[in-house]
Design a protein around this motif. Structure first.
Motif, mmCIF file in Angstrom:
data_model
loop_
_atom_site.group_PDB
_atom_site.id
_atom_site.type_symbol
_atom_site.label_atom_id
_atom_site.label_comp_id
_atom_site.label_asym_id
_atom_site.label_seq_id
_atom_site.Cartn_x
_atom_site.Cartn_y
_atom_site.Cartn_z
ATOM 1 N N GLN A 88 0.792 -1.227 0.000
ATOM 2 C CA GLN A 88 0.000 0.000 0.000
ATOM 3 C C GLN A 88 0.827 1.281 0.000
ATOM 4 O OE1 GLN A 88 -2.713 -0.209 3.301
ATOM 5 N NE2 GLN A 88 -3.714 -2.064 2.559
ATOM 6 N N ASN A 89 2.028 1.247 0.587
ATOM 7 C CA ASN A 89 2.766 2.491 0.820
ATOM 8 C C ASN A 89 3.931 2.721 -0.130
ATOM 9 O OD1 ASN A 89 1.086 2.933 3.079
ATOM 10 N ND2 ASN A 89 2.445 1.732 4.397
ATOM 11 N N LEU A 90 4.167 1.785 -1.038
ATOM 12 C CA LEU A 90 5.297 1.891 -1.956
ATOM 13 C C LEU A 90 4.818 1.822 -3.394
ATOM 14 C CD1 LEU A 90 7.742 -0.629 -0.227
ATOM 15 C CD2 LEU A 90 7.754 1.858 0.018
ATOM 16 N N GLN A 91 5.608 2.417 -4.272
ATOM 17 C CA GLN A 91 5.354 2.329 -5.710
ATOM 18 C C GLN A 91 6.671 2.055 -6.426
ATOM 19 O OE1 GLN A 91 2.986 5.467 -7.490
ATOM 20 N NE2 GLN A 91 2.211 6.084 -5.472
ATOM 21 N N ALA A 92 6.569 1.513 -7.621
ATOM 22 C CA ALA A 92 7.757 1.340 -8.448
ATOM 23 C C ALA A 92 8.426 2.698 -8.631
ATOM 24 C CB ALA A 92 7.373 0.740 -9.792
ATOM 25 N N GLY A 93 9.742 2.718 -8.462
ATOM 26 C CA GLY A 93 10.494 3.964 -8.592
ATOM 27 C C GLY A 93 10.856 4.606 -7.270
ATOM 28 N N ASP A 94 10.246 4.171 -6.166
ATOM 29 C CA ASP A 94 10.582 4.728 -4.849
ATOM 30 C C ASP A 94 11.991 4.303 -4.443
ATOM 31 O OD1 ASP A 94 8.157 5.990 -4.467
ATOM 32 O OD2 ASP A 94 7.297 4.393 -3.241
ATOM 33 N N ARG A 95 12.730 5.236 -3.879
ATOM 34 C CA ARG A 95 14.024 4.905 -3.272
ATOM 35 C C ARG A 95 13.759 4.440 -1.847
ATOM 36 N NH1 ARG A 95 19.163 8.948 -1.976
ATOM 37 N NH2 ARG A 95 20.829 7.480 -2.525
ATOM 38 N N VAL A 96 14.357 3.317 -1.456
ATOM 39 C CA VAL A 96 14.045 2.753 -0.147
ATOM 40 C C VAL A 96 15.294 2.259 0.569
ATOM 41 C CG1 VAL A 96 11.670 2.075 -0.708
ATOM 42 C CG2 VAL A 96 13.554 0.458 -1.139
ATOM 43 N N ILE A 97 15.220 2.313 1.891
ATOM 44 C CA ILE A 97 16.147 1.622 2.779
ATOM 45 C C ILE A 97 15.495 0.292 3.125
ATOM 46 C CG2 ILE A 97 17.291 1.668 5.028
ATOM 47 C CD1 ILE A 97 16.851 4.770 4.949
ATOM 48 N N ILE A 98 16.227 -0.815 2.966
ATOM 49 C CA ILE A 98 15.710 -2.121 3.374
ATOM 50 C C ILE A 98 16.160 -2.374 4.804
ATOM 51 C CG2 ILE A 98 15.642 -4.589 2.897
ATOM 52 C CD1 ILE A 98 16.429 -3.964 0.020
ATOM 53 N N LEU A 99 15.210 -2.492 5.720
ATOM 54 C CA LEU A 99 15.546 -2.763 7.114
ATOM 55 C C LEU A 99 15.946 -4.230 7.259
ATOM 56 C CD1 LEU A 99 12.723 -0.760 8.941
ATOM 57 C CD2 LEU A 99 15.007 0.001 8.241
ATOM 58 N N PRO A 100 16.817 -4.553 8.205
ATOM 59 C CA PRO A 100 17.287 -5.935 8.326
ATOM 60 C C PRO A 100 16.262 -6.900 8.891
ATOM 61 C CG PRO A 100 18.281 -4.551 10.014
ATOM 62 C CD PRO A 100 17.545 -3.627 9.096
ATOM 63 N N VAL A 101 15.352 -6.400 9.726
ATOM 64 C CA VAL A 101 14.389 -7.240 10.442
ATOM 65 C C VAL A 101 13.110 -7.375 9.633
ATOM 66 C CG1 VAL A 101 12.941 -7.388 12.505
ATOM 67 C CG2 VAL A 101 15.333 -6.685 12.705
ATOM 68 N N ILE A 102 12.678 -8.620 9.433
ATOM 69 C CA ILE A 102 11.444 -8.908 8.697
ATOM 70 C C ILE A 102 10.342 -9.159 9.720
ATOM 71 C CG2 ILE A 102 10.331 -10.453 7.038
ATOM 72 C CD1 ILE A 102 13.227 -11.114 6.060
ATOM 73 N N THR A 103 9.281 -8.382 9.657
ATOM 74 C CA THR A 103 8.276 -8.374 10.707
ATOM 75 C C THR A 103 6.877 -8.505 10.128
ATOM 76 O OG1 THR A 103 7.389 -7.033 12.520
ATOM 77 C CG2 THR A 103 8.249 -5.851 10.651
ATOM 78 N N CYS A 104 5.972 -9.096 10.905
ATOM 79 C CA CYS A 104 4.597 -9.259 10.427
ATOM 80 C C CYS A 104 3.721 -8.055 10.748
ATOM 81 C CB CYS A 104 3.969 -10.527 11.018
ATOM 82 S SG CYS A 104 3.480 -10.409 12.762
ATOM 83 N N GLY A 105 4.031 -7.358 11.844
ATOM 84 C CA GLY A 105 3.247 -6.195 12.241
ATOM 85 C C GLY A 105 1.961 -6.521 12.979
ATOM 86 N N GLU A 106 1.672 -7.803 13.158
ATOM 87 C CA GLU A 106 0.369 -8.178 13.717
ATOM 88 C C GLU A 106 0.450 -9.013 14.989
ATOM 89 O OE1 GLU A 106 -1.377 -10.249 10.467
ATOM 90 O OE2 GLU A 106 -1.782 -8.424 9.301
ATOM 91 N N CYS A 107 1.570 -9.662 15.263
ATOM 92 C CA CYS A 107 1.655 -10.548 16.431
ATOM 93 C C CYS A 107 1.783 -9.728 17.713
ATOM 94 C CB CYS A 107 2.824 -11.512 16.278
ATOM 95 S SG CYS A 107 4.456 -10.741 16.445
ATOM 96 N N PHE A 108 1.776 -10.420 18.836
ATOM 97 C CA PHE A 108 1.858 -9.790 20.159
ATOM 98 C C PHE A 108 3.081 -8.879 20.262
ATOM 99 C CE2 PHE A 108 3.794 -10.030 24.406
ATOM 100 C CZ PHE A 108 2.778 -9.528 25.212
ATOM 101 N N TYR A 109 4.229 -9.356 19.792
ATOM 102 C CA TYR A 109 5.465 -8.599 19.951
ATOM 103 C C TYR A 109 5.518 -7.406 18.998
ATOM 104 C CZ TYR A 109 6.872 -12.437 22.906
ATOM 105 O OH TYR A 109 6.923 -13.352 23.914
ATOM 106 N N CYS A 110 5.076 -7.591 17.768
ATOM 107 C CA CYS A 110 5.063 -6.467 16.830
ATOM 108 C C CYS A 110 4.158 -5.347 17.323
ATOM 109 C CB CYS A 110 4.622 -6.939 15.447
ATOM 110 S SG CYS A 110 5.882 -7.906 14.568
ATOM 111 N N LYS A 111 3.045 -5.710 17.922
ATOM 112 C CA LYS A 111 2.133 -4.693 18.453
ATOM 113 C C LYS A 111 2.757 -3.931 19.618
ATOM 114 C CE LYS A 111 -2.168 -6.795 16.862
ATOM 115 N NZ LYS A 111 -3.432 -7.475 17.245
#
Length: 405
Positions: A88-111
């Protein structure tokens, strides 16, 4: 939002840094990644670097949890080429930093914003037997963190891209952005765990890139004095040039005792940033050599001893397994708080990017050398043997990154 469906092209290849054994990283050709989940993005890598923690895999410390051909790396920036239908928040052509941690955003700890403790992004079941729980996935960081292909490559598939990528301005120097992806974020995490604040006296064991950035960020957060402890004369010189108080372990074999001799009220905050391979005593060096211990508590012992009763110690140098002679009695009797853990990368953005963009903080000094990505094998060897020109890190530009200039 415009979404482009990614059509795989099996014949497309890319260059990538592949783990092929102890002290062996080869530049090889592998299939270009494709979108495999609706929240994926494909990022065309422009710049990347080698992390000190990559050396754990390079030097065989993690051989038993490695896989032949794993793509290395977790510090990179690039341009989004394709996105999945649920991004939802990215489009082709955006310059991005790739963060090292891969996260779901929904589990107990991510919340709870404890993203490196994510319950859902690491399929490595054996970690539950080791630790009782799984940790998050991390790019290019052995099977223990999920076996995800890393971003020392020409392209990277980024899962959960809305959470794992940070959009960055296109006019900011690449070294500043690569420098904030992991090292700055890890350094800030160390300061957070130790609760570094105004007027604190801080000791940091380790003057590599992470240690130096912890020192600088401790000053940024208001620390009054920062001690920089290391054996490397050149890195101690860099620390001194940045306004730190160097403690040369070659001269002071027992650095905790030396610090205590000049700081009668002790350190307020102690941070270990040299890692489990760091040894100073003959006992720990021997135990490591004989395989009697895997991690070493040498520097952790010193940090705990030098830090004030009732205050905080943080472990930022990676520890994975077990150690001997850990001072549990001293830790308990001094009523200290000991904290560690991988960085909560997503938690610290956009703040860290903002202070870089605003010119309040510049991490690019850590890159004392620049080179082409195609020379990554030689740069691993140089990094491991402390032969990187300038003594710290190399910033590697892919052909795509070089074309952006």
């Amino acid at each position: 939002m415009h979404t482009t469906a990614y059509k795989p092209h099996p014949s497309e290849k890319m260059k990538a840094a592949l783990w092929t054994g102890t002290k062996s990283i080869e530049l090889g050709e592998v299939p270009k990644p494709t979108i495999t989940a609706p929240k994926d993005a494909i990022v065309h890598i422009a710049h990347c670097t080698i992390c000190g923690s990559d050396l754990h895999m390079y030097a065989s410390d993690l051989n038993k949890v490695m896989q032949q051909g794993l793509i290395m790396g977790h510090e990179a920036i690039g341009i989004v080429e394709e996105i999945g239908p649920e991004v939802q928040n990215l489009q082709a052509g955006d310059r991005v930093i790739i963060l090292p941690v891969i996260t779901c955003g929904e589990c107990f700890y991510c919340k709870r914003n404890e993203f490196s403790l994510c319950d859902r992004t690491n399929p490595y079941k054996e970690l539950e037997h080791m630790y009782g729980h799984r940790l998050s996935g991390i790019f290019g960081y052995s099977m223990i963190t999920g076996g995800y292909p890393g971003d020392q490559a020409e392209y990277c598939r980024v899962p959960n891209a809305d959470l794992t990528c940070v959009k960055a301005p296109k006019d900011i120097d690449a070294k500043k952005l690569v420098g904030v992806a992991d090292v700055t974020t890890t350094a800030w995490h160390g300061c957070e765990l130790a609760e570094v604040g105004e007027g604190d006296i801080v000791g940091v064991w380790g003057c590599g890139a992470v240690g130096l950035l912890i020192q600088r960020l401790a000053k940024f957060r208001g620390a009054s004095r920062v001690y920089a402890v290391d054996k490397d004369i050149d890195q101690l010189g860099i620390a001194k040039s940045l306004g730190m108080i160097p403690v040369d372990v070659n001269e002071h074999l027992y650095p905790a005792d030396y610090v205590l001799s000049i700081e009668p009220h002790r350190l307020d905050r102690g941070i270990e940033a040299s890692g489990f391979r760091s040894t100073n005593s003959a006992a720990h060096a021997t135990m490591r050599a004989l395989g009697i211990e895997v991690d070493s508590s040498d520097t952790a012992n010193a940090v705990i001893k030098a830090t004030r009763k009732g205050w905080n110690v943080a472990l930022i140098g990676d520890f994975f397994y077990t150690t001997n002679n850990f001072p549990i009695g001293m830790l308990m009797e001094k009523a200290m708080t000991l904290r560690g853990g991988q960085l909560y990368a997503q938690k610290y953005f956009p703040f860290l990017l903002d202070i870089v963009v605003e010119g309040k903080y510049d991490p690019s000094f850590m890159f004392t050398h620049e080179d082409n990505f195609e020379n990554i094998s030689q740069n691993y060897d140089a990094f491991f043997n402390h032969k990187v020109p300038g003594g710290l890190k190399v910033c590697l530009a892919t052909a795509f990154g070089r074309a952006q200039k």
